[in-house]
Design a protein around this motif. Structure first.
Motif, PDB file in Angstrom:
ATOM      1  N   CYS A  28       0.831  -1.203   0.000  1.00  0.00           N
ATOM      2  CA  CYS A  28       0.000   0.000   0.000  1.00  0.00           C
ATOM      3  C   CYS A  28       0.870   1.259   0.000  1.00  0.00           C
ATOM      4  O   CYS A  28       0.608   2.218  -0.737  1.00  0.00           O
ATOM      5  N   MET A  29       1.906   1.254   0.811  1.00  0.00           N
ATOM      6  CA  MET A  29       2.826   2.388   0.862  1.00  0.00           C
ATOM      7  C   MET A  29       3.514   2.582  -0.486  1.00  0.00           C
ATOM      8  O   MET A  29       3.662   3.709  -0.973  1.00  0.00           O
ATOM      9  N   SER A  30       3.930   1.482  -1.108  1.00  0.00           N
ATOM     10  CA  SER A  30       4.607   1.562  -2.405  1.00  0.00           C
ATOM     11  C   SER A  30       3.711   2.216  -3.451  1.00  0.00           C
ATOM     12  O   SER A  30       4.153   3.067  -4.234  1.00  0.00           O
ATOM     13  N   THR A  31       2.438   1.825  -3.456  1.00  0.00           N
ATOM     14  CA  THR A  31       1.490   2.393  -4.415  1.00  0.00           C
ATOM     15  C   THR A  31       1.271   3.874  -4.158  1.00  0.00           C
ATOM     16  O   THR A  31       1.155   4.672  -5.097  1.00  0.00           O
ATOM     17  N   ASN A  32       1.231   4.269  -2.895  1.00  0.00           N
ATOM     18  CA  ASN A  32       1.063   5.688  -2.571  1.00  0.00           C
ATOM     19  C   ASN A  32       2.269   6.513  -3.023  1.00  0.00           C
ATOM     20  O   ASN A  32       2.114   7.657  -3.468  1.00  0.00           O
ATOM     21  N   THR A  52       9.833  17.944  -5.995  1.00  0.00           N
ATOM     22  CA  THR A  52      10.777  16.835  -6.133  1.00  0.00           C
ATOM     23  C   THR A  52      10.073  15.495  -5.935  1.00  0.00           C
ATOM     24  O   THR A  52       9.243  15.355  -5.033  1.00  0.00           O
ATOM     25  N   ASN A  53      10.395  14.531  -6.785  1.00  0.00           N
ATOM     26  CA  ASN A  53       9.848  13.185  -6.619  1.00  0.00           C
ATOM     27  C   ASN A  53      10.343  12.563  -5.317  1.00  0.00           C
ATOM     28  O   ASN A  53      11.410  12.923  -4.807  1.00  0.00           O
ATOM     29  N   ILE A  54       9.565  11.646  -4.799  1.00  0.00           N
ATOM     30  CA  ILE A  54       9.943  10.974  -3.557  1.00  0.00           C
ATOM     31  C   ILE A  54      10.264   9.514  -3.837  1.00  0.00           C
ATOM     32  O   ILE A  54       9.843   8.952  -4.847  1.00  0.00           O
ATOM     33  N   GLN A  55      11.010   8.922  -2.948  1.00  0.00           N
ATOM     34  CA  GLN A  55      11.407   7.522  -3.102  1.00  0.00           C
ATOM     35  C   GLN A  55      11.336   6.820  -1.756  1.00  0.00           C
ATOM     36  O   GLN A  55      11.760   7.370  -0.737  1.00  0.00           O
ATOM     37  N   MET A  56      10.768   5.631  -1.768  1.00  0.00           N
ATOM     38  CA  MET A  56      10.696   4.862  -0.532  1.00  0.00           C
ATOM     39  C   MET A  56      12.096   4.480  -0.072  1.00  0.00           C
ATOM     40  O   MET A  56      12.915   4.021  -0.865  1.00  0.00           O
ATOM     41  N   CYS A  66       6.414   7.160   6.205  1.00  0.00           N
ATOM     42  CA  CYS A  66       5.170   7.926   6.345  1.00  0.00           C
ATOM     43  C   CYS A  66       5.470   9.420   6.291  1.00  0.00           C
ATOM     44  O   CYS A  66       4.760  10.194   5.632  1.00  0.00           O
ATOM     45  N   ASP A  67       6.532   9.822   6.979  1.00  0.00           N
ATOM     46  CA  ASP A  67       6.911  11.236   7.014  1.00  0.00           C
ATOM     47  C   ASP A  67       7.285  11.755   5.627  1.00  0.00           C
ATOM     48  O   ASP A  67       7.009  12.916   5.289  1.00  0.00           O
ATOM     49  N   ILE A  68       7.913  10.901   4.818  1.00  0.00           N
ATOM     50  CA  ILE A  68       8.293  11.304   3.458  1.00  0.00           C
ATOM     51  C   ILE A  68       7.044  11.622   2.635  1.00  0.00           C
ATOM     52  O   ILE A  68       6.973  12.647   1.943  1.00  0.00           O
ATOM     53  N   ILE A  69       6.046  10.747   2.715  1.00  0.00           N
ATOM     54  CA  ILE A  69       4.814  10.981   1.956  1.00  0.00           C
ATOM     55  C   ILE A  69       4.077  12.208   2.490  1.00  0.00           C
ATOM     56  O   ILE A  69       3.568  13.029   1.714  1.00  0.00           O
ATOM     57  N   ILE A 163       8.938  -0.143  12.893  1.00  0.00           N
ATOM     58  CA  ILE A 163       9.310  -1.340  12.143  1.00  0.00           C
ATOM     59  C   ILE A 163       9.961  -0.941  10.827  1.00  0.00           C
ATOM     60  O   ILE A 163       9.524  -0.010  10.164  1.00  0.00           O
ATOM     61  N   SER A 164      10.978  -1.662  10.426  1.00  0.00           N
ATOM     62  CA  SER A 164      11.589  -1.415   9.122  1.00  0.00           C
ATOM     63  C   SER A 164      10.570  -1.712   8.036  1.00  0.00           C
ATOM     64  O   SER A 164       9.838  -2.694   8.104  1.00  0.00           O
ATOM     65  N   ILE A 165      10.513  -0.861   7.015  1.00  0.00           N
ATOM     66  CA  ILE A 165       9.530  -1.033   5.952  1.00  0.00           C
ATOM     67  C   ILE A 165       9.779  -2.318   5.176  1.00  0.00           C
ATOM     68  O   ILE A 165       8.874  -2.902   4.597  1.00  0.00           O
TER      69      ILE A 165
END
Length: 225
Positions: A28-32, A52-56, A66-69, A163-165
């Motif tokens: 779900c996070m990846s899709t967001n 600027t584009n974001i990257q997981m 979460c903070d990045i998004i 938790i680590s993503i």
């Protein structure tokens, strides 16, 4: 077999549930992340933004991602608010009000917005007006985004946040250790239920967020076709 498994025979099943839930959160996070970047690209190419584009960050925690998004969404909201300010500054009050009047024809609103972007940018793409009206008149900057940001903040602040993503790359016991930490194994059920609650709400909000973005990006694809 661990003593806790003898005392709580459902634990192996709950362990697997936790792993599955974390995989769903990761997906779900990846899709967001992808959806946010798609919207960013449209804003940059057609509305003159410089987001600027974001990257997981796969080595970081759920909270950090979460903070990045959240930060990216806030920047998008800021840019949309700036677009609204430009409209208000460049247009006569009567024309500006027309942009938000549900009784006004959509084509007229688009034409008004396009004129403003032609002035602000010097030259505007054919879809600039449509994109602006869709953003200003939709739920993207109100309920949809606000709900997602709220849930992202809740997840980041919860036990899930640390938790680590990409904890899925570890062994089962390492995953459980990362998820539960000092939590006793007899609290697995509580952990599963908490995860389920956060994830269910997050998935619904994410789907609405992604749908709202699709409505905007599809305008560009339709013009290309």
């Amino acid at each position: 077999m661990a003593l806790s498994d003898l005392l709580y025979p459902d634990n192996p099943k709950r362990r697997q549930e936790l792993i599955q839930l974390h995989q769903e959160l990761f997906d779900c996070m990846s899709t967001n992340f992808r959806a946010t970047n798609e919207l960013t690209q449209v804003l940059n190419e057609h509305l003159g933004c410089t987001i600027t584009n974001i990257q997981m960050r796969k080595s970081s925690t759920v909270r950090e991602n979460c903070d990045i998004i959240i930060q990216a969404i806030h920047e998008i909201q800021h840019q949309i608010q700036k677009i609204d300010s430009d409209m208000k500054e460049k247009l006569e009050p009567v024309l500006y009000q027309k942009l938000y009047d549900i009784k006004e024809p959509e084509l007229e609103k688009i034409a008004i917005a396009h004129k403003v972007f032609s002035i602000v940018l010097g030259e505007a793409t054919s879809t600039a007006g449509m994109i602006a009206i869709k953003l200003l008149g939709s739920n993207l900057i109100t309920f949809t985004v606000s709900k997602l940001v709220s849930l992202l903040a809740q997840i980041g602040a919860s036990v899930l946040g640390g938790i680590s993503i990409t904890v899925l790359g570890l062994g089962i016991e390492m995953i459980l250790h990362a998820i539960l930490g000092a939590v006793e194994r007899n609290q697995l059920l509580s952990a599963v239920r908490s995860y389920e609650k956060h994830l269910d709400e997050f998935k619904v909000a994410s789907e609405k967020y992604q749908h709202a973005i699709h409505e905007v990006t599809s305008l560009v694809r339709q013009q290309v076709q």
